[in-house]
Every structure is written in C-alpha cells, then in structure tokens.
Design a protein around this motif. Structure first.
Motif, mmCIF file in Angstrom:
data_model
loop_
_atom_site.group_PDB
_atom_site.id
_atom_site.type_symbol
_atom_site.label_atom_id
_atom_site.label_comp_id
_atom_site.label_asym_id
_atom_site.label_seq_id
_atom_site.Cartn_x
_atom_site.Cartn_y
_atom_site.Cartn_z
ATOM 1 N N GLN A 87 -43.289 -42.383 57.183
ATOM 2 C CA GLN A 87 -44.745 -42.789 57.021
ATOM 3 C C GLN A 87 -45.342 -41.641 57.283
ATOM 4 O OE1 GLN A 87 -45.261 -46.235 59.283
ATOM 5 N NE2 GLN A 87 -44.750 -47.615 57.691
ATOM 6 N N THR A 90 -45.265 -38.956 54.265
ATOM 7 C CA THR A 90 -46.104 -39.400 53.423
ATOM 8 C C THR A 90 -47.554 -39.226 53.886
ATOM 9 O OG1 THR A 90 -46.077 -41.763 54.156
ATOM 10 C CG2 THR A 90 -44.668 -40.951 52.538
ATOM 11 N N HIS A 91 -47.983 -39.339 54.994
ATOM 12 C CA HIS A 91 -49.437 -38.898 55.576
ATOM 13 C C HIS A 91 -49.524 -37.591 55.487
ATOM 14 C CE1 HIS A 91 -53.204 -39.306 57.327
ATOM 15 N NE2 HIS A 91 -53.121 -38.447 58.439
ATOM 16 N N LEU A 94 -50.351 -35.795 52.177
ATOM 17 C CA LEU A 94 -51.877 -36.098 51.738
ATOM 18 C C LEU A 94 -52.729 -35.050 52.342
ATOM 19 C CD1 LEU A 94 -51.992 -39.887 52.046
ATOM 20 C CD2 LEU A 94 -51.694 -38.695 50.077
#
Length: 123
Positions: A87, A90-91, A94
């Motif tokens: 997680q 994935t952050h 961004l």
C-alpha cells in the motif's frame, strides 16, 4: 528432491537472484579467497591480501543489516496497524515525478552511507 525434478524438467529457466543467494555467494567467495590467491600467486601486486577479505566481510555484514532493517520495518508496520508495504508503494507511485526522484535519491544516499559505515566499522 522437488527442486531437482524441476531443474531436470526445465533446466534453462532463469532463477531470480535473491538476497540469500547473494549472501551465500559472498560467503563462499570469502572462504575460497585464500586458496585462489595461493594458486594464482598474486602476492606481487597486492600490498595486503587480507583487505579483500575485510571488504567482503563488511559487505556481508551490510547485507545482513539491510535485510534485518527491512524485516524489522515489516514487523513494526504489521504490529502497529499501519498500512502494508504494498500500500505504501502504491501511494508512492501517486506522487509527482520530482518527489519520487527526491525519495530515490535520499534512499540511495542512506544506503551508500550505511555501506561506507559498515566498511569503516569492519576495517
């Protein structure tokens, strides 16, 4: 036995190089280094043959320290209820490109400084 059967059925499938493979190769080369130097008789070009042993030993210690820090991070993230590493990745994707670049640069600098610190501590 299962590994041997897989090897004989697909002998040319590449195996991904993992941390433990690298550490095992470094330990084997560290143990084999005196025999290689004695057979090649390379004493004429080196000031001290044990420097190579010290560098390999410090690299092995650095790899173990990095692996221990990674496993400790995963354990602490799990125990504290924070998001998993996937997680966080994935952050991270961004973020803007320049923010990713700065984080990569900071991580590289920290790894380089820790490797130099391991070399200094062993030497």
């Amino acid at each position: 036995m299962k590994t041997l059967l897989q090897y004989f059925t697909k002998p040319w499938v590449p195996v991904p190089l993992k941390f433990w493979h690298i550490l095992a190769l470094l330990c084997i080369s560290w143990l084999a280094m005196p025999y290689v130097f004695n057979t090649l008789q390379l004493a004429a070009g080196f000031v001290d043959l044990s420097i190579v042993h010290v560098v390999l030993l410090s690299f092995c210690c650095w790899l173990l320290a990095v692996a221990a820090a990674y496993h400790l991070l995963r354990y602490l993230l799990l125990r504290m209820g924070l998001p998993t590493i996937h997680q966080l990745i994935t952050h991270f994707k961004l973020l803007n490109l320049w923010e990713q670049y700065l984080i990569y640069l900071a991580c590289y600098a920290l790894l380089l400084c820790s490797a130099i610190g391991a070399l200094i501590a062993i030497c």
